[in-house]
Enzyme design. Structure first.
Site, PDB file in Angstrom:
ATOM      1  N   ASP A 175       0.796  -1.240   0.000  1.00 10.20           N
ATOM      2  CA  ASP A 175       0.000   0.000   0.000  1.00 10.20           C
ATOM      3  C   ASP A 175       0.828   1.289   0.000  1.00 10.20           C
ATOM      4  OD1 ASP A 175      -2.219  -1.550   0.141  1.00 10.20           O
ATOM      5  OD2 ASP A 175      -2.443  -1.396   2.317  1.00 10.20           O
ATOM      6  N   ARG A 576      25.312 -25.537 -16.161  1.00 12.30           N
ATOM      7  CA  ARG A 576      25.233 -24.634 -17.317  1.00 12.30           C
ATOM      8  C   ARG A 576      25.426 -23.185 -16.845  1.00 12.30           C
ATOM      9  NH1 ARG A 576      20.923 -25.775 -21.911  1.00 12.30           N
ATOM     10  NH2 ARG A 576      22.427 -27.404 -22.278  1.00 12.30           N
TER      11      ARG A 576
END
Ligand code: ATP
Length: 659
Positions: A175, A576
């Site tokens: 908020d 990887r």
């Protein structure tokens, strides 16, 4: 910056950290209250910074409830426990609302559980309620320990050893309802969700003529409603802090029908969940729909966004904000003395600062009090400067003043886009044109940069011409990198022909260079002796004078989304390494911030020279990483001038991407 500067900077940072030993200290981190995107990044930063300085860091699961219950709810974290969480929304350590912690009895149990593990440093990520609770806990701490000793739960030595509790708060709340900080963690991501919905609505609504009433979160704070209204150019917005004036029903209907008359196919009305009128009576989305249908007969739909706003991945901004705040929180805990009051890490400008927690909570409560007492001007002022200026900007851009109220200025202002297109350029043009018109100026649009200007591509632009420009990417005016150097004479002639008294240049480095050329030509061309102003707009963020340029946040989000996808694609394969090349314009902003937000292993940037030893260190780091469960590496590098680390035996061939 030369090599010496860089190593001096690295050296002084290391020295700073040397004085900041966490050895022998234990930090507890918890998330409390409503969840918000970016909380995980904050938790990750606390854990890793804590471990980096030699402290033990404990997860406290399920907010204060976990602290009260103890047992397996308080668990020591390690470096890998926070791997791969940056891109995850919500909080991996859970959040809860806990009644027991509101009682002294509950807090006594919580204190016992912390002392058992030697935790005397607490990092609380939550809203104002959670931070208030933390402050009460800190104040009661010595009394709680005394009582635990009297009950025989801990011995006197432990009371002495753990005599003080240090508390640091970070505000996690979508908020943006906490005073003292420009942004709370989660607000920017919630705005992304809202704008995604607005974009989706806009595409469907273009086919039909419709009015959309969009309800967004904010029971007590209208920040989300206000900023999304500003970002999408909404026709009307309802906020708790700034209720519409008496007679708003009629005014709103006039505004909607005027926009329809201007061939606008879609009306958007944004309503904060807690919207009220001047008598503090709720204004609901249904009530607004009813009004539009009965008064205007428009096809009107209500969309209530609800928890969607808390969902999804955190934006780049939230990840970076939370990471910076988490690091600052650990530094604050380690530097705290028994006299240091509990503090909250806040964002002021673009800096992480520490503010007294109690004062911020008090100020936040004062806003609510002002609204309850119908002192709405005070409520807006207390929300802070940026709220007030957003509100004023929205009002200026949404509603055109009646012609007879607009002052007369006799000033002709031209707006031009220069350089590569950057997201936000169109919104800036819209804003400049409408503000200029409100000030009584005649506004001119220049098409296709300086090249177009030299050819006479300039014409007057009106209020309605820029309607709907806010959400559009690229440059509607057209932009070019060409500098004005070779066509100064032709440009001066256009300035003269259209009596241009001021020039607003929206763009990146070429905009700066271009304006310097115009200024340098003032001696020979008096047409350039007018105010020339630049609004920095470049995704590279490589221009001086502004922490963040327009377009760079959008660019960063695209980069980070791509990194997330690449990481996801790697989850099935092992061993990887991905090397991602970013844009940058001789500036490491995108690569560096992208690396921070995506959790990359390294970032190679233009400003920080590196050599084979740095590459080797990175390869060694990746080799070690491949032995853990996280068999994946991510390296970001700026531009094409840098060399990627060579593949090493044992790794897969690195995959390269350019973003
Ligand atoms: P949000 O903005 O999402 O509502 P919040 O932190 O303000 O977040 P609250 O429900 O007010 O949410 O507070 C969360 C928890 O903090 C409460 O469930 C309670 O355990 C604790 N807490 C709140 N206020 C106090 C208080 N005055 N004393 C002790 N504990 C409190």
């Amino acid at each position: 910056m030369d090599d010496d500067d860089v190593s001096a900077r690295k050296g002084s940072f290391r020295k700073f950290l040397e004085h900041l030993s966490g050895a022998g200290k234990a930090i507890g981190v918890l998330t409390s209250g409503g969840d918000a995107q970016g909380m995980n990044a904050a938790v990750r930063a606390v854990v890793r910074m804590g471990i980096y300085v030699g402290a033990k860091v404990y997860f406290v699961y399920e907010g204060y409830q976990g602290m009260v219950d103890g047992g397996s709810n308080i668990v020591e974290a390690n470096w890998e426990s926070v791997s791969s969480i940056l891109q995850v929304g919500g909080t991996i350590i859970g959040s809860a609302r806990c009644k027991a912690f509101r009682t002294r009895e509950g807090r006594l149990k919580a204190a016992g559980n912390l002392v058992q593990r030697g935790i005397t440093n607490l990092c609380v990520i939550g809203g104002d309620g959670s931070l208030t609770g933390a402050n009460i806990f800190r104040k009661e701490w010595s009394g709680l320990l005394k009582e635990l000793a009297e009950n025989g739960d801990i011995d006197r030595e432990e009371v002495q050893k753990h005599a003080y509790l240090n508390v640091v708060g970070m505000v996690g709340s979508i908020d943006n309802d906490f005073c003292g900080t420009d942004m709370t963690i989660g607000t920017d991501s919630a705005l992304h969700r809202i704008i995604e919905v607005v974009d989706a609505i806009m595409t469907t609504a273009q086919s039909h003529q419709r009015t959309f009433v969009l309800e967004v979160m904010g029971r007590h704070c209208g920040y989300l409603a206000l900023v999304s209204a500003l970002a999408c150019g909404a026709d009307w917005v309802f906020l708790p802090e700034s209720p519409p004036e008496e007679g708003w029903q009629e005014n709103m209907c006039i505004k909607l029908s005027e926009n329809r008359a201007r061939k606008k196919r879609l009306n958007i009305i944004i309503v904060a969940e807690g919207a009220i009128d001047t008598q503090n009576k709720p204004i609901t989305s249904e009530q607004i729909k009813e009004l539009v249908v009965t008064q205007l007969g428009y096809d009107t739909r209500v969309t209530i966004l609800g928890h969607v706003q808390r969902g999804g991945t955190p934006s780049a901004f939230d990840r970076i904000l939370a990471s910076r705040m988490g690091v600052e929180a650990v530094v604050a805990l380690l530097q705290a003395t028994p006299e240091t009051p509990a503090c909250v890490v806040s964002l002021s400008g673009n800096q992480a600062v520490r503010l007294p927690l109690l004062e911020c909570v008090q100020m936040t409560q004062d806003v609510q009090k002002a609204m309850d007492e119908r002192r709405f001007k005070d409520a807006v002022r207390l929300r802070g400067r940026s709220f007030e200026s957003n509100l004023n900007t929205y009002k200026r851009l949404a509603i055109k003043m009646p012609d007879d109220q607009i002052p007369k200025s006799n000033c002709n202002v031209a707006v031009i886009n220069v350089g590569a297109p950057a997201a936000g350029m169109n919104a800036a043009v819209r804003s400049a044109v409408r503000v200029g018109i409100s000030e009584g100026h005649k506004m001119f649009a220049i098409y296709d940069g300086f090249e177009g200007f030299a050819k006479g591509q300039i014409k007057e632009i009106g209020w309605a011409d820029v309607g709907g420009w806010t959400g559009q990417g690229g440059s509607i005016l057209g932009t070019k990198r060409t500098l004005p150097g070779k066509s100064l004479e032709a440009i001066a002639e256009q300035m003269r022909t259209h009596s241009i008294n001021a020039l607003l240049i929206i763009g990146g480095f070429e905009a700066f260079e271009g304006s310097v050329l115009l200024a340098q030509a003032r001696d020979s061309h008096q047409e350039f002796c007018v105010p020339i102003c630049i609004v920095p707009a470049t995704i590279s963020n490589n221009v001086p004078g502004s922490d963040i340029s327009m377009g760079s946040d959008t660019g960063l989000n695209v980069l980070v989304e791509t990194c997330d996808r690449i990481k996801q694609s790697a989850s099935g394969t092992k061993r990887r390494v991905f090397i991602i090349e970013t844009m940058g314009g001789y500036c490491g902003y995108l690569a560096n911030m992208g690396a921070l937000a995506a959790g990359a292993d390294a970032a190679y940037i233009f400003e920080e020279p590196f050599d084979i030893r740095d590459l080797q260190a990175n390869v060694e780091h990746l080799t070690e990483k491949m032995k853990t469960t996280i068999q994946r590496g991510l390296v970001l590098r700026y531009g094409r001038r840098l060399l990627a680390p060579a593949p090493r035996p044992g790794f897969s061939e690195p995959s390269g991407f350019t973003v």
